[in-house]
Design an enzyme around this catalytic site. Structure first.
Site, PDB file in Angstrom:
ATOM      1  N   TRP A 195      49.545 -32.896  -0.795  1.00  0.00           N
ATOM      2  CA  TRP A 195      48.355 -32.068  -0.934  1.00  0.00           C
ATOM      3  C   TRP A 195      48.059 -31.850  -2.406  1.00  0.00           C
ATOM      4  O   TRP A 195      48.969 -31.652  -3.200  1.00  0.00           O
ATOM      5  CB  TRP A 195      48.591 -30.737  -0.215  1.00  0.00           C
ATOM      6  CG  TRP A 195      47.334 -30.044   0.176  1.00  0.00           C
ATOM      7  CD1 TRP A 195      46.790 -28.980  -0.451  1.00  0.00           C
ATOM      8  CD2 TRP A 195      46.477 -30.360   1.263  1.00  0.00           C
ATOM      9  NE1 TRP A 195      45.630 -28.601   0.172  1.00  0.00           N
ATOM     10  CE2 TRP A 195      45.417 -29.438   1.241  1.00  0.00           C
ATOM     11  CE3 TRP A 195      46.487 -31.336   2.257  1.00  0.00           C
ATOM     12  CZ2 TRP A 195      44.384 -29.453   2.166  1.00  0.00           C
ATOM     13  CZ3 TRP A 195      45.470 -31.354   3.170  1.00  0.00           C
ATOM     14  CH2 TRP A 195      44.434 -30.431   3.125  1.00  0.00           C
ATOM     15  N   GLU A 252      56.698 -28.344   3.670  1.00  0.00           N
ATOM     16  CA  GLU A 252      57.656 -29.395   4.031  1.00  0.00           C
ATOM     17  C   GLU A 252      58.639 -29.717   2.896  1.00  0.00           C
ATOM     18  O   GLU A 252      59.648 -30.403   3.113  1.00  0.00           O
ATOM     19  CB  GLU A 252      56.907 -30.658   4.458  1.00  0.00           C
ATOM     20  CG  GLU A 252      56.168 -30.505   5.780  1.00  0.00           C
ATOM     21  CD  GLU A 252      54.836 -29.762   5.665  1.00  0.00           C
ATOM     22  OE1 GLU A 252      54.333 -29.296   6.700  1.00  0.00           O
ATOM     23  OE2 GLU A 252      54.291 -29.634   4.546  1.00  0.00           O
ATOM     24  N   CYS A 261      51.510 -27.819  -5.089  1.00  0.00           N
ATOM     25  CA  CYS A 261      50.439 -27.027  -5.687  1.00  0.00           C
ATOM     26  C   CYS A 261      49.696 -26.311  -4.571  1.00  0.00           C
ATOM     27  O   CYS A 261      49.129 -26.952  -3.685  1.00  0.00           O
ATOM     28  CB  CYS A 261      49.478 -27.929  -6.466  1.00  0.00           C
ATOM     29  SG  CYS A 261      48.067 -27.024  -7.138  1.00  0.00           S
ATOM     30  N   VAL A 262      49.748 -24.986  -4.626  1.00  0.00           N
ATOM     31  CA  VAL A 262      49.058 -24.170  -3.634  1.00  0.00           C
ATOM     32  C   VAL A 262      47.965 -23.396  -4.363  1.00  0.00           C
ATOM     33  O   VAL A 262      48.245 -22.641  -5.299  1.00  0.00           O
ATOM     34  CB  VAL A 262      50.028 -23.197  -2.927  1.00  0.00           C
ATOM     35  CG1 VAL A 262      49.318 -22.473  -1.796  1.00  0.00           C
ATOM     36  CG2 VAL A 262      51.258 -23.934  -2.413  1.00  0.00           C
ATOM     37  N   ASP A 278      40.463 -18.206   0.713  1.00  0.00           N
ATOM     38  CA  ASP A 278      39.908 -16.970   1.254  1.00  0.00           C
ATOM     39  C   ASP A 278      40.735 -16.374   2.379  1.00  0.00           C
ATOM     40  O   ASP A 278      40.388 -15.328   2.920  1.00  0.00           O
ATOM     41  CB  ASP A 278      38.490 -17.225   1.777  1.00  0.00           C
ATOM     42  CG  ASP A 278      37.536 -17.605   0.652  1.00  0.00           C
ATOM     43  OD1 ASP A 278      37.766 -17.155  -0.483  1.00  0.00           O
ATOM     44  OD2 ASP A 278      36.581 -18.349   0.931  1.00  0.00           O
ATOM     45  N   THR A 279      41.841 -17.035   2.759  1.00  0.00           N
ATOM     46  CA  THR A 279      42.660 -16.559   3.877  1.00  0.00           C
ATOM     47  C   THR A 279      44.079 -16.287   3.389  1.00  0.00           C
ATOM     48  O   THR A 279      44.461 -16.710   2.293  1.00  0.00           O
ATOM     49  CB  THR A 279      42.711 -17.622   4.997  1.00  0.00           C
ATOM     50  OG1 THR A 279      43.471 -18.742   4.527  1.00  0.00           O
ATOM     51  CG2 THR A 279      41.310 -18.066   5.414  1.00  0.00           C
ATOM     52  N   HIS A 333      46.670 -17.730   4.167  1.00  0.00           N
ATOM     53  CA  HIS A 333      47.471 -18.952   4.215  1.00  0.00           C
ATOM     54  C   HIS A 333      48.253 -19.164   2.909  1.00  0.00           C
ATOM     55  O   HIS A 333      49.425 -19.529   2.925  1.00  0.00           O
ATOM     56  CB  HIS A 333      46.567 -20.157   4.498  1.00  0.00           C
ATOM     57  CG  HIS A 333      47.281 -21.461   4.560  1.00  0.00           C
ATOM     58  ND1 HIS A 333      48.066 -21.813   5.625  1.00  0.00           N
ATOM     59  CD2 HIS A 333      47.341 -22.492   3.685  1.00  0.00           C
ATOM     60  CE1 HIS A 333      48.583 -23.015   5.413  1.00  0.00           C
ATOM     61  NE2 HIS A 333      48.158 -23.441   4.230  1.00  0.00           N
ATOM     62  N   ARG A 339      48.158 -26.739 -16.048  1.00  0.00           N
ATOM     63  CA  ARG A 339      49.619 -26.708 -15.985  1.00  0.00           C
ATOM     64  C   ARG A 339      50.226 -28.034 -15.535  1.00  0.00           C
ATOM     65  O   ARG A 339      51.432 -28.145 -15.391  1.00  0.00           O
ATOM     66  CB  ARG A 339      50.055 -25.588 -15.035  1.00  0.00           C
ATOM     67  CG  ARG A 339      49.788 -24.217 -15.605  1.00  0.00           C
ATOM     68  CD  ARG A 339      49.722 -23.122 -14.552  1.00  0.00           C
ATOM     69  NE  ARG A 339      49.493 -21.808 -15.160  1.00  0.00           N
ATOM     70  CZ  ARG A 339      48.324 -21.364 -15.586  1.00  0.00           C
ATOM     71  NH1 ARG A 339      47.240 -22.119 -15.475  1.00  0.00           N
ATOM     72  NH2 ARG A 339      48.214 -20.176 -16.133  1.00  0.00           N
TER      73      ARG A 339
END
Length: 174
Positions: free
Chosen positions: A32, A68, A90-91, A95-96, A98, A137
């Site tokens: 992702w 994972e 990377c997260v 808007d949630t 999650h 970063r």
């Protein structure tokens, strides 16, 4: 020693690997946000090469997402003859909630693996508010957190190798 740009804008020294022929490391990368995670992974690889690691002893694995990473790292710690594992992801906040769940799971999972004390598992996961913060970063204006994770891996392997346990007596080598 060579240097890399640290996220605080200063130069970060790259330590030499003490036993480069025997040093084996696994880099597990979330698929992702690949424009970010691949740059982090490449930064880590570059540091290992500059530090003296042999290319054939740098193992790369891809997993679907950040959650994972913990499973892959756990498998590598248990079954692979590696000196360290770096998890890279990377997260980006949305808007949630999650974001919060994913960040909590990977942080706690990585901490749990480290607490077991088998192999250093280095947290190379960016948790950011937007894509620009991540790019800054991942080789941008704030350096490369993947490169910093590689430096941490080398230093933690050195730490592990400097501590000797003899019948529950703690000693330090060298």
């Amino acid at each position: 020693m060579s240097t890399i740009l640290n996220t605080n804008g200063s130069e970060l020294e790259i330590p030499a690997i003490k036993s480069p022929k025997n040093f084996r490391v696994a880099i597990v990368t979330a698929k992702w946000n690949p424009q970010v995670t691949h740059a982090l992974r490449d930064g880590a690889r570059e540091v290992f090469m500059k530090a003296g690691a042999q290319e054939e002893n740098i193992f790369q694995y891809d997993v679907p997402g950040t959650v994972e990473l913990v499973y892959a790292a756990a498998r590598l710690v248990k079954y692979a003859p590696v000196d360290a594992v770096i998890v890279i992801g990377c997260v980006i906040r949305g808007d949630t909630p999650h974001f919060d769940y994913v960040c909590q799971q990977v942080a706690e999972g990585t901490a749990h693996l480290n607490a077991q004390g088998e192999v250093p598992v280095i947290f190379g996961v960016l948790t950011v508010d937007n894509l620009q913060q991540a790019l800054d970063r991942a080789g941008g204006s704030l350096g490369n957190k993947g490169a910093e994770a590689a430096v941490a891996a080398i230093e933690m392997v050195d730490f592990r190798d400097s501590v000797v346990y003899d019948d529950m007596n703690l000693e330090q080598k060298g």
